[in-house]
Design a protein around this motif. Structure first.
Motif, PDB file in Angstrom:
ATOM      1  N   ASN A 173       0.811  -1.236   0.000  1.00 21.07           N
ATOM      2  CA  ASN A 173       0.000   0.000   0.000  1.00 21.07           C
ATOM      3  C   ASN A 173       0.837   1.275   0.000  1.00 21.07           C
ATOM      4  OD1 ASN A 173      -2.562  -1.150   0.039  1.00 21.07           O
ATOM      5  ND2 ASN A 173      -2.324  -1.629   2.230  1.00 21.07           N
ATOM      6  N   TYR A 174       1.757   1.378  -0.936  1.00 21.79           N
ATOM      7  CA  TYR A 174       2.552   2.605  -1.026  1.00 21.79           C
ATOM      8  C   TYR A 174       1.664   3.815  -1.350  1.00 21.79           C
ATOM      9  CZ  TYR A 174       6.959  -0.118  -1.558  1.00 21.79           C
ATOM     10  OH  TYR A 174       8.041  -0.942  -1.388  1.00 21.79           O
ATOM     11  N   GLY A 175       0.575   3.549  -2.043  1.00 23.33           N
ATOM     12  CA  GLY A 175      -0.314   4.655  -2.437  1.00 23.33           C
ATOM     13  C   GLY A 175       0.252   5.488  -3.566  1.00 23.33           C
ATOM     14  N   LEU A 176       0.988   4.851  -4.488  1.00 25.02           N
ATOM     15  CA  LEU A 176       1.605   5.599  -5.596  1.00 25.02           C
ATOM     16  C   LEU A 176       0.792   5.442  -6.878  1.00 25.02           C
ATOM     17  CD1 LEU A 176       5.325   4.466  -5.053  1.00 25.02           C
ATOM     18  CD2 LEU A 176       4.236   6.557  -4.217  1.00 25.02           C
ATOM     19  N   ASP A 177       0.821   6.496  -7.682  1.00 25.60           N
ATOM     20  CA  ASP A 177       0.270   6.411  -9.042  1.00 25.60           C
ATOM     21  C   ASP A 177       1.448   6.191  -9.965  1.00 25.60           C
ATOM     22  OD1 ASP A 177      -2.413   6.659  -9.036  1.00 25.60           O
ATOM     23  OD2 ASP A 177      -2.410   8.863  -9.070  1.00 25.60           O
ATOM     24  N   LEU A 178       1.515   5.018 -10.581  1.00 25.23           N
ATOM     25  CA  LEU A 178       2.692   4.681 -11.396  1.00 25.23           C
ATOM     26  C   LEU A 178       2.416   4.865 -12.892  1.00 25.23           C
ATOM     27  CD1 LEU A 178       3.806   1.399  -9.561  1.00 25.23           C
ATOM     28  CD2 LEU A 178       4.706   3.709  -9.255  1.00 25.23           C
ATOM     29  N   PHE A 179       3.447   5.334 -13.588  1.00 21.94           N
ATOM     30  CA  PHE A 179       3.367   5.525 -15.041  1.00 21.94           C
ATOM     31  C   PHE A 179       4.648   4.994 -15.677  1.00 21.94           C
ATOM     32  CE2 PHE A 179       1.049   8.825 -12.910  1.00 21.94           C
ATOM     33  CZ  PHE A 179      -0.149   8.925 -13.610  1.00 21.94           C
ATOM     34  N   LEU A 180       4.551   4.631 -16.940  1.00 22.79           N
ATOM     35  CA  LEU A 180       5.759   4.284 -17.691  1.00 22.79           C
ATOM     36  C   LEU A 180       6.110   5.474 -18.575  1.00 22.79           C
ATOM     37  CD1 LEU A 180       4.818   0.665 -18.908  1.00 22.79           C
ATOM     38  CD2 LEU A 180       6.330   1.279 -17.010  1.00 22.79           C
ATOM     39  N   LEU A 181       7.383   5.805 -18.620  1.00 21.59           N
ATOM     40  CA  LEU A 181       7.830   6.922 -19.461  1.00 21.59           C
ATOM     41  C   LEU A 181       8.969   6.432 -20.355  1.00 21.59           C
ATOM     42  CD1 LEU A 181       8.032   9.889 -20.306  1.00 21.59           C
ATOM     43  CD2 LEU A 181       9.393  10.332 -18.248  1.00 21.59           C
ATOM     44  N   SER A 182       8.755   6.525 -21.662  1.00 24.50           N
ATOM     45  CA  SER A 182       9.785   6.055 -22.607  1.00 24.50           C
ATOM     46  C   SER A 182      10.251   7.178 -23.506  1.00 24.50           C
ATOM     47  CB  SER A 182       9.231   4.941 -23.501  1.00 24.50           C
ATOM     48  OG  SER A 182       8.978   3.801 -22.755  1.00 24.50           O
ATOM     49  N   VAL A 183      11.484   7.046 -23.941  1.00 25.24           N
ATOM     50  CA  VAL A 183      12.050   8.009 -24.885  1.00 25.24           C
ATOM     51  C   VAL A 183      12.290   7.291 -26.207  1.00 25.24           C
ATOM     52  CG1 VAL A 183      14.019   9.500 -25.374  1.00 25.24           C
ATOM     53  CG2 VAL A 183      13.172   9.325 -23.034  1.00 25.24           C
ATOM     54  N   ASP A 184      11.767   7.882 -27.270  1.00 27.30           N
ATOM     55  CA  ASP A 184      12.011   7.324 -28.596  1.00 27.30           C
ATOM     56  C   ASP A 184      13.113   8.155 -29.267  1.00 27.30           C
ATOM     57  OD1 ASP A 184      12.021   6.341 -31.112  1.00 27.30           O
ATOM     58  OD2 ASP A 184       9.934   6.828 -31.592  1.00 27.30           O
ATOM     59  N   GLU A 185      14.308   7.599 -29.288  1.00 28.47           N
ATOM     60  CA  GLU A 185      15.449   8.339 -29.853  1.00 28.47           C
ATOM     61  C   GLU A 185      15.414   8.352 -31.379  1.00 28.47           C
ATOM     62  OE1 GLU A 185      15.800   5.698 -27.880  1.00 28.47           O
ATOM     63  OE2 GLU A 185      17.026   6.163 -26.132  1.00 28.47           O
ATOM     64  N   GLY A 186      14.572   7.482 -31.951  1.00 26.75           N
ATOM     65  CA  GLY A 186      14.527   7.393 -33.408  1.00 26.75           C
ATOM     66  C   GLY A 186      15.694   6.579 -33.933  1.00 26.75           C
ATOM     67  N   ILE A 187      15.841   5.365 -33.397  1.00 25.06           N
ATOM     68  CA  ILE A 187      16.905   4.454 -33.858  1.00 25.06           C
ATOM     69  C   ILE A 187      16.219   3.236 -34.468  1.00 25.06           C
ATOM     70  CG2 ILE A 187      18.915   3.070 -33.164  1.00 25.06           C
ATOM     71  CD1 ILE A 187      19.307   4.996 -30.796  1.00 25.06           C
ATOM     72  N   THR A 188      16.194   3.219 -35.788  1.00 28.01           N
ATOM     73  CA  THR A 188      15.482   2.141 -36.478  1.00 28.01           C
ATOM     74  C   THR A 188      16.150   0.800 -36.209  1.00 28.01           C
ATOM     75  OG1 THR A 188      15.121   3.795 -38.185  1.00 28.01           O
ATOM     76  CG2 THR A 188      14.483   1.537 -38.733  1.00 28.01           C
ATOM     77  N   GLY A 189      15.333  -0.188 -35.938  1.00 32.57           N
ATOM     78  CA  GLY A 189      15.868  -1.540 -35.712  1.00 32.57           C
ATOM     79  C   GLY A 189      16.290  -1.758 -34.275  1.00 32.57           C
ATOM     80  N   TYR A 190      16.151  -0.732 -33.458  1.00 36.04           N
ATOM     81  CA  TYR A 190      16.477  -0.892 -32.038  1.00 36.04           C
ATOM     82  C   TYR A 190      15.357  -0.314 -31.185  1.00 36.04           C
ATOM     83  CZ  TYR A 190      18.580   0.275 -27.517  1.00 36.04           C
ATOM     84  OH  TYR A 190      18.809   0.433 -26.182  1.00 36.04           O
ATOM     85  N   ARG A 191      15.228   1.022 -31.185  1.00 35.92           N
ATOM     86  CA  ARG A 191      14.228   1.603 -30.288  1.00 35.92           C
ATOM     87  C   ARG A 191      12.800   1.296 -30.729  1.00 35.92           C
ATOM     88  NH1 ARG A 191      15.118   1.492 -25.994  1.00 35.92           N
ATOM     89  NH2 ARG A 191      16.458   3.240 -25.448  1.00 35.92           N
ATOM     90  N   ASP A 192      12.572   1.227 -32.052  1.00 37.30           N
ATOM     91  CA  ASP A 192      11.209   0.920 -32.488  1.00 37.30           C
ATOM     92  C   ASP A 192      10.786  -0.460 -31.973  1.00 37.30           C
ATOM     93  OD1 ASP A 192      13.177  -0.077 -34.123  1.00 37.30           O
ATOM     94  OD2 ASP A 192      12.203   0.436 -36.017  1.00 37.30           O
ATOM     95  N   ASP A 193      11.728  -1.415 -31.977  1.00 42.86           N
ATOM     96  CA  ASP A 193      11.401  -2.760 -31.485  1.00 42.86           C
ATOM     97  C   ASP A 193      11.232  -2.768 -29.967  1.00 42.86           C
ATOM     98  OD1 ASP A 193      11.530  -3.686 -34.028  1.00 42.86           O
ATOM     99  OD2 ASP A 193      13.550  -4.540 -33.860  1.00 42.86           O
ATOM    100  N   SER A 194      12.141  -2.077 -29.260  1.00 39.29           N
ATOM    101  CA  SER A 194      12.046  -2.113 -27.792  1.00 39.29           C
ATOM    102  C   SER A 194      10.795  -1.373 -27.309  1.00 39.29           C
ATOM    103  CB  SER A 194      13.308  -1.557 -27.137  1.00 39.29           C
ATOM    104  OG  SER A 194      13.489  -0.222 -27.475  1.00 39.29           O
TER     105      SER A 194
END
Ligand code: SF4
Length: 354
Positions: free
Chosen positions: A88-109
């Motif tokens: 019961n931490y009482g936290l609101d959790l979110f995911l935050l991602s950065v898209d660096e624009g690296i084809t074949g790597y970041r698009d897949d991840s």
């Protein structure tokens, strides 16, 4: 006598924590033979203790988890949502991602992170270099080649995460930096004589005077245990390396730490402890925090590093923010050399800069 000897032998083949089940692994941190169930318990409980003992979060806070789709951030997202529910931490959790624009790597991840969003029920925000800066890493590499690309990427990522966190209106950003990363960074900062970074790289919370504080719940968690946890729990993560990764210097430090760990598993914790115990001489001049005159982001110079690098790209002079040449911040150059704030050229991969 024989019976008791046999009994001891049988017991020694049992998990050394519960003494009931057969061990499934030898714990890298302690070398204990333990079963899978006990491993989950000690792994999660240690992270819970780190969170509680260091007061990383307060009830009601909104927390962004920096999510790359890799093992560290995937395990962090999974464990944080489990602990948040269980304790019961009482936290609101979110995911935050950065898209660096690296084809074949970041698009897949990023596809992995999108699946994690559904699997863990955590809302996801993606910020991209293209939207924020007008450039993708693919375009930057096309212009500058494979030298210094990580300098651009690391500086832009740091700011992109802060901007994403501001859009999500979160109170803190939790990152998946683990004990190996931190030990490695302590070593690298010593090797580079980077006193400013050395003094803050072991802090479990950083940037409390900046826009969004960052914290590292995995500060004492071994990378090998994160991999084992992800493997046993069958978590969905992405394990390919960035196609632009040079990693020579950091890779060397990493190998050195792995060798030390093989001989003495505690070596990782001891390096972190040494980093924590360093005292910076009061005569050492540290950078003064101000704001960038161009974009308003925190900066110890007239323009922040991202603005300097971006200006170079936009003017077709990508070396503008690299090296020790006099540039936009030339008036501060001498100061920086004195205080050990290295220019960015020497940094092999800034993705672990904290
Ligand atoms: Fe960016 Fe890391 Fe790839 Fe370098 S190795 S280009 S910092 S993602």
């Amino acid at each position: 006598m024989e019976e008791s000897h046999g009994g001891d032998k049988a017991r020694s083949r049992l998990c050394c924590i519960c003494n009931q089940r057969r061990p499934a692994l030898r714990r890298p941190k302690t070398l204990q033979q333990i079963c899978r169930e006990c491993f989950y318990v000690v792994f999660e409980e240690e992270i819970h203790r780190v969170i509680v003992d260091n007061k990383l979060f307060k009830s009601g806070e909104r927390i962004a988890i920096g999510a790359s789709g890799g093992k560290d951030s995937t395990v962090l997202a999974y464990v944080m949502s489990e602990l948040n529910r269980r304790h019961n931490y009482g936290l609101d959790l979110f995911l935050l991602s950065v898209d660096e624009g690296i084809t074949g790597y970041r698009d897949d991840s990023l596809e992995t992170v999108k699946r994690n969003e559904v699997q863990y029920g955590l809302p996801l925000k993606v910020v991209s270099y293209k939207d924020l800066y007008g450039w993708t890493m693919d375009e930057i590499v096309k212009m500058i080649g494979l030298k210094n690309n990580c300098t651009f990427c690391g500086v832009f990522r740091r700011q992109a995460l802060d901007r994403g966190a501001a859009l999500l209106k979160v109170d803190k950003l939790a990152t998946g930096h683990n004990a190996d990363d931190i030990a490695e960074t302590v070593l690298l900062n010593i090797l580079r004589g980077d006193i400013a970074r050395l003094s803050r790289c072991t802090s479990i919370i950083t940037g409390e005077d900046g826009p969004i504080p960052r914290c590292k719940p995995f500060k004492y968690t071994y990378e090998k245990e994160i991999v084992m946890y992800a493997y046993f729990k069958k978590l969905d993560y992405f394990s390919t390396e960035c196609i632009y990764s040079p990693n020579a210097y950091r890779g060397f430090a990493r190998e050195f730490i792995k060798d030390l760990e093989r001989i003495r598993p505690r070596a990782i914790l001891d390096i972190i402890k040494s980093g924590e115990d360093f005292r910076i001489a009061t005569s050492t001049k540290m950078p003064e925090q101000g704001t960038c005159q161009r974009c308003g982001y925190i900066s110890s110079q007239k323009w922040c590093k991202a603005c300097v690098l971006l200006e170079g790209l936009n003017r077709g002079l990508p070396k503008l923010g690299i090296g020790r040449t006099r540039g936009i911040n030339g008036d501060r150059q001498k100061d920086d050399q004195q205080i050990g704030v290295k220019n960015l050229q020497s940094k092999a991969c800034e993705s672990l800069d904290f």
